[in-house]
Design an enzyme around this catalytic site. Structure first.
Site, PDB file in Angstrom:
ATOM      1  N   TYR A 208       0.830  -1.219   0.000  1.00 25.84           N
ATOM      2  CA  TYR A 208       0.000   0.000   0.000  1.00 25.84           C
ATOM      3  C   TYR A 208       0.862   1.265   0.000  1.00 25.84           C
ATOM      4  CZ  TYR A 208      -3.785   3.150   1.603  1.00 25.84           C
ATOM      5  OH  TYR A 208      -4.697   4.171   1.729  1.00 25.84           O
TER       6      TYR A 208
ATOM      7  N   LYS B 193       1.097   4.101  -2.905  1.00 24.84           N
ATOM      8  CA  LYS B 193       0.743   5.516  -2.664  1.00 24.84           C
ATOM      9  C   LYS B 193       1.955   6.436  -2.867  1.00 24.84           C
ATOM     10  CE  LYS B 193      -3.627   4.751  -1.561  1.00 24.84           C
ATOM     11  NZ  LYS B 193      -4.722   5.113  -2.491  1.00 24.84           N
TER      12      LYS B 193
HETATM   13  P1  NAD Z   1     -13.397   1.785   0.805  1.00 25.33           P
HETATM   14  O1  NAD Z   1     -12.879   0.418   0.968  1.00 25.33           O
HETATM   15  O2  NAD Z   1     -14.560   2.216   1.599  1.00 25.33           O
HETATM   16  O3  NAD Z   1     -13.679   2.083  -0.729  1.00 25.33           O
HETATM   17  C1  NAD Z   1     -12.777   1.706  -1.725  1.00 25.33           C
HETATM   18  C2  NAD Z   1     -13.524   1.592  -3.024  1.00 25.33           C
HETATM   19  O4  NAD Z   1     -12.623   1.172  -4.058  1.00 25.33           O
HETATM   20  C3  NAD Z   1     -14.630   0.544  -2.940  1.00 25.33           C
HETATM   21  O5  NAD Z   1     -15.802   1.072  -3.517  1.00 25.33           O
HETATM   22  C4  NAD Z   1     -14.089  -0.609  -3.777  1.00 25.33           C
HETATM   23  O6  NAD Z   1     -15.079  -1.390  -4.394  1.00 25.33           O
HETATM   24  C5  NAD Z   1     -13.288   0.178  -4.817  1.00 25.33           C
HETATM   25  N1  NAD Z   1     -12.365  -0.694  -5.547  1.00 25.33           N
HETATM   26  C6  NAD Z   1     -11.415  -1.533  -5.046  1.00 25.33           C
HETATM   27  N2  NAD Z   1     -10.833  -2.204  -6.059  1.00 25.33           N
HETATM   28  C7  NAD Z   1     -11.397  -1.765  -7.210  1.00 25.33           C
HETATM   29  C8  NAD Z   1     -11.211  -2.068  -8.587  1.00 25.33           C
HETATM   30  N3  NAD Z   1     -10.311  -2.974  -8.999  1.00 25.33           N
HETATM   31  N4  NAD Z   1     -11.969  -1.414  -9.503  1.00 25.33           N
HETATM   32  C9  NAD Z   1     -12.895  -0.512  -9.115  1.00 25.33           C
HETATM   33  N5  NAD Z   1     -13.114  -0.191  -7.831  1.00 25.33           N
HETATM   34  C10 NAD Z   1     -12.376  -0.808  -6.894  1.00 25.33           C
HETATM   35  O7  NAD Z   1     -12.174   2.766   1.096  1.00 25.33           O
HETATM   36  P2  NAD Z   1     -12.110   4.344   1.273  1.00 25.33           P
HETATM   37  O8  NAD Z   1     -11.615   4.615   2.630  1.00 25.33           O
HETATM   38  O9  NAD Z   1     -13.349   5.016   0.797  1.00 25.33           O
HETATM   39  O10 NAD Z   1     -10.886   4.614   0.292  1.00 25.33           O
HETATM   40  C11 NAD Z   1     -10.976   5.392  -0.895  1.00 25.33           C
HETATM   41  C12 NAD Z   1      -9.570   5.824  -1.275  1.00 25.33           C
HETATM   42  O11 NAD Z   1      -9.025   6.638  -0.217  1.00 25.33           O
HETATM   43  C13 NAD Z   1      -8.590   4.663  -1.455  1.00 25.33           C
HETATM   44  O12 NAD Z   1      -7.731   4.945  -2.533  1.00 25.33           O
HETATM   45  C14 NAD Z   1      -7.829   4.638  -0.139  1.00 25.33           C
HETATM   46  O13 NAD Z   1      -6.547   4.082  -0.260  1.00 25.33           O
HETATM   47  C15 NAD Z   1      -7.780   6.129   0.171  1.00 25.33           C
HETATM   48  N6  NAD Z   1      -7.535   6.416   1.591  1.00 25.33           N
HETATM   49  C16 NAD Z   1      -8.452   6.121   2.542  1.00 25.33           C
HETATM   50  C17 NAD Z   1      -8.168   6.419   3.872  1.00 25.33           C
HETATM   51  C18 NAD Z   1      -9.137   6.134   4.980  1.00 25.33           C
HETATM   52  O14 NAD Z   1      -8.764   6.311   6.159  1.00 25.33           O
HETATM   53  N7  NAD Z   1     -10.360   5.719   4.726  1.00 25.33           N
HETATM   54  C19 NAD Z   1      -6.947   7.012   4.207  1.00 25.33           C
HETATM   55  C20 NAD Z   1      -6.030   7.287   3.216  1.00 25.33           C
HETATM   56  C21 NAD Z   1      -6.337   6.995   1.895  1.00 25.33           C
END
Ligand code: NAD
Length: 261
Positions: free
Chosen positions: A158, A162
């Site tokens: 991860y 990133k």
């Molecule tokens: P989440 O798991 O709630 O949502 C992730 C989404 O990505 C889901 O809808 C999933 O179906 C989709 N996804 C995964 N693989 C896929 C693929 N191959 N094709 C299409 N869609 C796909 O996570 P989130 O927290 O909403 O994360 C969204 C983004 O924010 C991500 O890139 C994550 O790394 C980043 N992020 C989140 C956090 C946090 O604390 N929630 C922190 C830093 C970064």
């Protein structure tokens, strides 16, 4: 609301839950037309699309795997076929797999890289090809993380993805600035979404995460969506190649918060 966003067309990947849903819904409030992408959760995407429309925007949902060229082609086709154009592309889809690095399988490494890094490359490539062909000053937002900067043991795939997204964003921001195409990243901290559901259900882990945030609380998906709306709008017209951290100060070396060291 940002007046210039009205009627603009956006693709949001991974829109069926979490931050992607919040960005889609916020774009609805901006009266934009949104292609809400999902991978497997069709119901989640449909619910998000309903709220986009309730908020005053337009929406279609589309299944696509962002780590494939066909998936990204399907997304641009959905934007053009349904709404006639593309203005904003948000590479939000992401996943993480926890494992000590010496036990991480090649398959799991590649799964994370293919979504979190290759997916961003393919999304940007698809959007930029469209912007170049149509001479459009389009806008791209790549969802990175505080972990483009903060190492995170047992999540090496991860953090690698990133960290790569950070340099990829900067590189293409420079490459296409001359054409008026802006490319920025968002680096969320700890946000209350399904990706963290298991961790935050455990009080000890929840409190431990909060203790790493100078603002002393977990962030809301809507707070990330607010940053996405600003970056998409012309209010950020002179901003390209940055990562906008939305993290309650998590990247500020919180271990020093009481003047230690
Ligand atoms: P989440 O798991 O709630 O949502 C992730 C989404 O990505 C889901 O809808 C999933 O179906 C989709 N996804 C995964 N693989 C896929 C693929 N191959 N094709 C299409 N869609 C796909 O996570 P989130 O927290 O909403 O994360 C969204 C983004 O924010 C991500 O890139 C994550 O790394 C980043 N992020 C989140 C956090 C946090 O604390 N929630 C922190 C830093 C970064």
């Amino acid at each position: 609301m940002y007046k210039d966003l009205e009627n603009k067309v956006a693709v949001v990947t991974g829109g069926s839950k979490g931050i992607g849903t919040a960005i889609s819904e916020r774009f609805g409030k901006e009266h934009m037309s949104v292609v809400v992408n999902y991978h497997s959760d069709e119901d989640g995407a449909k619910k998000a699309a309903e709220i986009v429309e309730k908020n005053g925007g337009k929406a279609v949902t589309i299944q696509a795997n962002v780590s494939t060229e066909e998936g990204n082609q399907a997304l641009i086709d959905a934007a053009v076929d349904n709404f006639g154009d593309l203005d904003v592309w948000v590479n939000n889809a992401g996943m993480e797999i926890k494992s000590p690095t010496h036990e991480l399988s090649l398959d799991d490494w590649q799964k994370v890289i293919s979504v979190d890094q290759t997916g961003v490359f393919l999304g940007c490539k698809t959007a930029i090809a469209y912007f170049e062909k149509h001479n459009k000053q389009g806008n791209i937002i790549n969802m990175s993380s505080v972990h483009e900067q903060i190492p995170w043991p047992t999540f090496a795939s991860y953090t690698t993805a990133k960290g790569g997204v950070k340099m990829f964003t900067k590189t293409i921001a420079m490459e296409y600035a001359k054409d008026g195409i802006r490319v920025n990243g968002i680096g969320p901290g700890a946000i209350n979404t399904p990706i963290n559901a298991k961790k935050f259900a455990d009080k000890e882990q929840y409190d431990q995460t909060v203790s790493m945030v100078p603002m002393n609380r977990i962030g809301k998906p809507e707070e990330v969506a607010a940053g996405a709306a600003w970056l998409a709008s012309s209010e950020s017209s002179y901003v390209t190649g940055i990562t906008l951290f939305i993290d309650g100060g998590m990247t500020l070396y919180p271990a020093f918060k009481d003047g230690q060291g």
